[in-house]
Structures are given as C-alpha cells and as structure tokens.
Design a protein around this motif. Structure first.
Motif, PDB file in Angstrom:
ATOM      1  N   VAL A 141       0.840  -1.203   0.000  1.00  0.00           N
ATOM      2  CA  VAL A 141       0.000   0.000   0.000  1.00  0.00           C
ATOM      3  C   VAL A 141       0.875   1.253   0.000  1.00  0.00           C
ATOM      4  O   VAL A 141       0.607   2.214  -0.736  1.00  0.00           O
ATOM      5  CB  VAL A 141      -0.949  -0.004   1.216  1.00  0.00           C
ATOM      6  CG1 VAL A 141      -1.653   1.345   1.349  1.00  0.00           C
ATOM      7  CG2 VAL A 141      -1.975  -1.124   1.081  1.00  0.00           C
ATOM      8  N   ALA A 144       2.326   1.733  -3.500  1.00  0.00           N
ATOM      9  CA  ALA A 144       1.302   2.147  -4.462  1.00  0.00           C
ATOM     10  C   ALA A 144       0.970   3.624  -4.308  1.00  0.00           C
ATOM     11  O   ALA A 144       0.846   4.365  -5.292  1.00  0.00           O
ATOM     12  CB  ALA A 144       0.044   1.292  -4.297  1.00  0.00           C
ATOM     13  N   ILE A 167      -0.797  -2.623  -6.410  1.00  0.00           N
ATOM     14  CA  ILE A 167      -2.191  -2.768  -5.971  1.00  0.00           C
ATOM     15  C   ILE A 167      -2.606  -4.238  -6.010  1.00  0.00           C
ATOM     16  O   ILE A 167      -3.275  -4.742  -5.093  1.00  0.00           O
ATOM     17  CB  ILE A 167      -3.110  -1.912  -6.850  1.00  0.00           C
ATOM     18  CG1 ILE A 167      -2.817  -0.420  -6.625  1.00  0.00           C
ATOM     19  CG2 ILE A 167      -4.581  -2.201  -6.558  1.00  0.00           C
ATOM     20  CD1 ILE A 167      -3.553   0.499  -7.572  1.00  0.00           C
TER      21      ILE A 167
END
Length: 316
Positions: A141, A144, A167
C-alpha cells in the motif's frame, strides 16, 4: 519533497529502481516465510514478486534507452546509427511480456491450488503467515501510494503498470491475510477440520481474481505493436489538419497516427493545388512549426512528419 535520499520523485528511473529493490526484498521475505509456515500461497506471492521485479528491471533498462535517445545523451554512437527510429517500440514489447509472464505464473499457481484442494489440503503454521501478510500489505500500500503521487508528474506507462502491480500485490496479500485470520480463528473449534483447506483455497481465489487484470495490459501492448491508431489522437490530429487545410486553401490532407509506448507517431500529408503560388522553404517550415505547436504533446516523445505535395500519390 522533491528528493528522497538518493533519488528524485520526478525521475522515472529512480522510482522504478526503488520499486525493484522493494519488490526483491518482499519476494525473498515471502519465499522465506512461505517455507517456514508451509504456505504455498505465500511462496506463490514471493515468486510472483520475483517475476515482477525481473520485468521491472528490464523495463528500467528500456526506460533509460528511451530517455537517452530522446534527450540525445549517454547513448553509444553505434546504437544511435543502428536504431535511427529510437527505442519506443521496446516499451509495449516489455509491457506485453511482463503481463504475459504474470498471467502464466498465476495460471500455474491456480492449477496447483486446485490440485492441492482435491488432495485434501495441507497443514499451515498461521503465526508466521499472519506476520508476513500484515507486513507485506503495509509495504504494498505504501509503495502504491508513493508511486501514484510520483506518476502525477512523470506520466509513465511503466510506472502506471508498476502501480497496478503493487495494488494487485496488496490485494493478493490482503486476501491471504483474511484467509489466514479465518483459519487461525477456527482452530480449536468445530470447524478446525477445514484448516488444511485454507491455504489452497486462498491461493485459488487469489489467482482467479488476478489473472484477468494483466490481460488489459496485454491488449494495449498488442495494439501498440500492431500500430493501431488511438481514436483520441486521430481525432485531435484530424481537427488540427482540417483547420490548416481551410486556412491555407489546401485541397485535402491525409493523417497517419499510431501510439508506440510513450511515443506518438504522426505523419501528415497536405495536398496543395498545383497552381498554388510558390512559397519559400522558410515559409513552408513556418507552417510546419505552426502545425507542430497546434498538435502539441511531448516533443521529446513525438515523431512528427509533415509533407506538402501537389501529387496525391505521395499522400495515399
């Protein structure tokens, strides 16, 4: 913050280098934790990340070639003489190869997961598996989000694909985290006999979900390789060309466009009346400059050819 330690958030190569390093670390940790916990799905996650990292390294090499050609630096003379049309054509090839390999790995893992389910599953150490899942979801996360912010400036297809990969990795590991949490929760209950099926079932579900995702990238790469004209680019070039046909009383035009990776290939042929008063070369060049400015786009990644002729055969 423009710079973070040794790299720039506005530089495509720096962002991809960080991504590759992070992916390699996660891949090695995944394989290690997968072996410790006995989880095939975690091992798959690590192998998937290794494939992704190897393709990202290849993408980084292509990015440097494209950039060197575009800015006319750091490129051997022999390469420039042999690749006079640049290296943009390598980008869709690498993107397509990357996506194809990821699909292949996922299909193979899906088959193994189904086979494992049918054979009764296997035992899993949920403690190490949960630790790995939490750490990996957090890292995916974070990467990303970081790359999404960086790509607002860079506008790179490679970084965009890499964001999708992060992702996807976050989604894969989040699904594993949920599955492992459920498996851990049902230990010591009446449902404990289902725990051997948790890992292969999670693997099957994850693979079934992620297999279609790279297919869109494969389709786009094929369109680029086959020089399929993007509708929006063709409409824009047509609109510009029509304005100049009307302004200078040309007879008509022919436009040929294609998208090859980050480059835009544009050829414009204007058919002028045979009896049009002659113009000096500088005047024709000035018209070309006007057309180029009207078309716009990143000139370092635009291949623009503009020709004026009274012979229709040159335009067809």
């Amino acid at each position: 913050m423009e710079r973070l330690r040794f790299f720039s958030t506005s530089d495509e190569s720096s962002v991809l280098t960080l991504s590759i390093a992070t992916t390699l670390v996660i891949a090695l940790i995944g394989i290690l934790f997968g072996l410790i916990s006995g989880s095939f799905s975690i091992v798959f996650d690590g192998v998937y990340s290794l494939v992704d990292a190897s393709m990202s390294a290849l993408a980084l090499a292509v990015v440097r070639l494209i950039t060197s050609y575009a800015v006319n630096v750091d490129l051997p003379r022999k390469w420039r003489e042999r690749f006079t049309m640049g290296f943009w054509h390598l980008e869709p090839m690498v993107l397509g190869l990357n996506s194809t390999l990821l699909v292949g790995v996922a299909v193979y893992a899906l088959i193994n997961g189904v086979t494992n389910l049918l054979s009764g599953g296997h035992e899993l150490r949920f403690g190490p598996a949960l630790v790995y899942a939490v750490l990996t979801v957090s890292a995916c996360v974070a990467m990303a989000v970081f790359e999404s912010r960086a790509n607002r400036r860079i506008h790179s297809d490679f970084v965009r694909l890499d964001i999708k990969s992060w992702i996807m990795s976050a989604g894969i590991t989040a699904a594993l985290l949920i599955a492992f949490s459920v498996g851990y929760a049902i230990q010591g209950t009446a449902w404990e006999h289902l725990t051997p099926y948790v890992d292969p079932a999670a693997l099957v579900v994850v693979c079934a979900v992620i297999i279609p995702i790279p297919l869109a990238e494969i389709r786009q790469a094929l369109m680029d390789v086959l020089l399929v004209a993007p509708a929006d680019l063709k409409q824009h070039v047509d609109a510009v060309a029509k304005r100049f046909v009307e302004r200078y009383a040309f007879e008509y035009y022919r436009a040929y466009v294609a998208k090859v990776g980050r480059s835009r290939e544009i050829e414009l042929y204007f058919v002028v009346p045979p009896d049009m008063p002659p113009k000096r070369i500088a005047e024709w060049d000035a018209i070309r400059d006007e057309i180029g400015r009207a078309i716009g786009g990143d000139e370092s990644h635009r291949w623009l050819t503009i020709m004026f002729t009274s012979d229709p055969e040159w335009a067809e």
